[in-house]
Design an enzyme around this catalytic site. Structure first.
Site, PDB file in Angstrom:
ATOM      1  N   ASP A 352       0.836  -1.197   0.000  1.00 40.27           N
ATOM      2  CA  ASP A 352       0.000   0.000   0.000  1.00 40.27           C
ATOM      3  C   ASP A 352       0.873   1.251   0.000  1.00 40.27           C
ATOM      4  O   ASP A 352       1.838   1.347   0.764  1.00 40.27           O
ATOM      5  CB  ASP A 352      -0.893  -0.026   1.251  1.00 40.27           C
ATOM      6  CG  ASP A 352      -1.879   1.110   1.301  1.00 40.27           C
ATOM      7  OD1 ASP A 352      -2.807   1.133   0.486  1.00 40.27           O
ATOM      8  OD2 ASP A 352      -1.722   1.991   2.176  1.00 40.27           O
ATOM      9  N   GLU A 389       1.836  -0.404  -5.093  1.00 36.92           N
ATOM     10  CA  GLU A 389       0.956   0.714  -5.418  1.00 36.92           C
ATOM     11  C   GLU A 389       1.902   1.909  -5.498  1.00 36.92           C
ATOM     12  O   GLU A 389       2.240   2.527  -4.483  1.00 36.92           O
ATOM     13  CB  GLU A 389      -0.103   0.925  -4.342  1.00 36.92           C
ATOM     14  CG  GLU A 389      -1.062   2.051  -4.677  1.00 36.92           C
ATOM     15  CD  GLU A 389      -2.053   2.353  -3.553  1.00 36.92           C
ATOM     16  OE1 GLU A 389      -3.204   2.725  -3.853  1.00 36.92           O
ATOM     17  OE2 GLU A 389      -1.667   2.229  -2.376  1.00 36.92           O
TER      18      GLU A 389
END
Length: 483
Positions: A352, A389
């Site tokens: 993330d 990401e």
């Protein structure tokens, strides 16, 4: 009943050995460290408490001891003292019981909103510059001593990465609706019951949204009907190596661990791999107005990127930013990944806001970040899928050039251009052609193959698949955030 010796500085965390448990925790700026051990998760007083001697129980910046007679199933936490000087980045408070960053199991029934968890006096006119004398011992989460056994299940399937079809799911949300028709709704076991459905879809990998320990009660908002809201998503981690035990149907100490391993094993038997969405970029302790439950009280100035000492650089949009390229924090993150792979059988990770992993201690983006390279080149992790990401909330956007050929990357432009094409937006055809040919303008300049692009249609950020082709605008009324 319990004897203690100086113990060893490695490995970090609580390690079950012959005759007892070795405890080791890092703190560079602490003046004193007290270890409390409890027989039960809700014991009012410890069965053993030791003020660690800075000569006998300290090696470099690691505090440690060995306690004989302790075994798996005991609970523990630390009280750490040192300077309380927020303007200098130090927020030590010896009244707060702290979670070991290497904890592998944590009890769940607590409220981070209680005053006892804050290192400062919430009622004081000077806010976080004040000092709380309230003890959090009776209400704070505690870590449990867990013995490593290694993953004994089936090895993962040998699916070529370019052939993967990844299904992102939320452990609770995937089976909570009665139409799932499972016996163990909202749990790891519930997912096991749905494996035939996943096979029917052609899924080759399941990517679980965060399963590490987080506080699901830290949302203070109410919905439109005044109903209290919970933290549903789990993107506010408190401990990176501990499971969120509410996702287990087995509520024993090892229940979540054993049930998760069973899930991995059953997925592997069905030739489906398991990836984890991991959040190392920030923690649930929030900004200067947040609680003190772990990193902030252990060594705030090491674990977080600070802004002039008192405040927190907020490159994540979540209140704080983990100082990922500090050597100690790098070790913690890599050790955590090794725990999930070696002990729990995980096959890959989606990181993330991965651009945070490339930021230096002053927030600058590093061209060759040590942590990014170490994850890619670690010998134990060489066969593990790593997906970035490749952006953050502070303007970094590195899609197409993140971390070398070992790193795959979420391609957000694929999602956006596909939706635009499905809506027949003017000029969308050429962009869609670029996406289905592997987004060469984005990836070829970095010598990355087409399979480096994770071509996703929907994810947890944005529309659900149904909404994607049904609505122009969001309809999130029930979450109390004004849509």
């Amino acid at each position: 009943m319990f004897e203690h010796t100086s113990g060893l500085p490695l490995p970090m965390g609580a390690t079950v050995l012959e005759g007892g448990v070795n405890f080791a925790i890092f703190s560079k700026n602490a003046a004193s460290v007290r270890l409390n051990i409890y027989e039960r998760e809700n014991s009012e007083s410890p069965v053993f408490s030791l003020e660690l001697d800075p000569v006998q129980n300290k090696s470099g910046e690691v505090w440690h001891c060995f306690v004989s007679g302790i075994k798996e199933g005991y609970w523990y936490g630390y009280f750490i003292d040192g300077p309380y000087d927020p303007n200098a980045g130090h927020r030590f408070n010896p009244n707060k019981l702290l979670i070991d960053p290497y904890a592998k199991a944590i009890n769940i029934p607590y409220e981070l909103s209680l005053a006892e968890h804050f290192g400062f006096d919430k009622k004081s006119s000077i806010g976080d510059l004040s000092f709380s004398k309230q003890s959090s011992e009776l209400v704070a989460p505690r870590a449990c001593v867990v013995k490593d056994k290694g993953f004994q299940g089936k090895k993962h399937a040998e699916t070529r990465f370019r052939d993967h079809i990844i299904y992102e799911l939320h452990v609770r949300g995937f089976t909570m609706n009665p139409n799932s028709a499972v016996e163990h709704a909202g749990t790891f076991r519930g997912i096991i019951e749905k494996i035939p459905y996943l096979k029917e879809l052609g899924v080759t990998a399941v990517e679980l949204m965060p399963v590490h320990f987080f506080d699901d009660k830290n949302i203070l908002r109410h919905g439109p009907k005044k109903q209290p809201l919970k933290n549903y998503w789990g993107y506010d981690p408190v401990a990176f190596s501990s499971l969120h035990s509410n996702y287990a149907s087995d509520k024993t100490v090892r229940g979540a661990i054993d049930e998760f391993k069973q899930l991995v094993d059953e997925l592997h038997k069905a030739d489906i791999e398991l990836f984890l969405d991991v959040v190392f970029n920030h923690t649930g302790e929030g900004n200067e107005n947040g609680p003190t439950v772990s990193f902030r009280g252990i060594d705030n100035s090491v674990y977080y990127i600070l802004d002039n000492g008192r405040y927190y650089k907020n490159y994540t949009g979540c209140g704080n930013t983990v100082n990922c390229n500090h050597p100690v924090v790098r070790d913690l993150i890599v050790d955590c990944l090794l725990h999930w792979v070696v002990e729990m059988g995980v096959d890959g990770f989606r990181f993330d806001l991965a651009s945070i992993l490339a930021r230096d201690s002053d927030g600058s983006l590093l061209r060759k970040a040590p942590l990014i390279e170490r994850i890619a080149e670690h010998p134990v992790l060489k066969d593990i899928i790593i997906i970035a990401e490749a952006w953050d909330a502070a303007g970094a956007y590195q899609v197409g050039e993140f971390g070398g050929v070992r790193w795959a990357e979420w391609n957000g432009k694929y999602r956006d251009d596909l939706r635009s094409y499905l809506k027949s937006d003017q000029g969308s055809l050429s962009a869609m052609a670029e996406r289905i040919t592997g987004s060469p303008a984005m990836f070829l300049s970095s010598a990355k193959p087409p399979e480096s692009s994770i071509n996703f249609i929907t994810c947890h950020d944005g529309f659900s698949l149904y909404d994607l082709v049904s609505y122009n605008d969001k309809h999130n009324i029930d979450n109390g955030e004004d849509n």
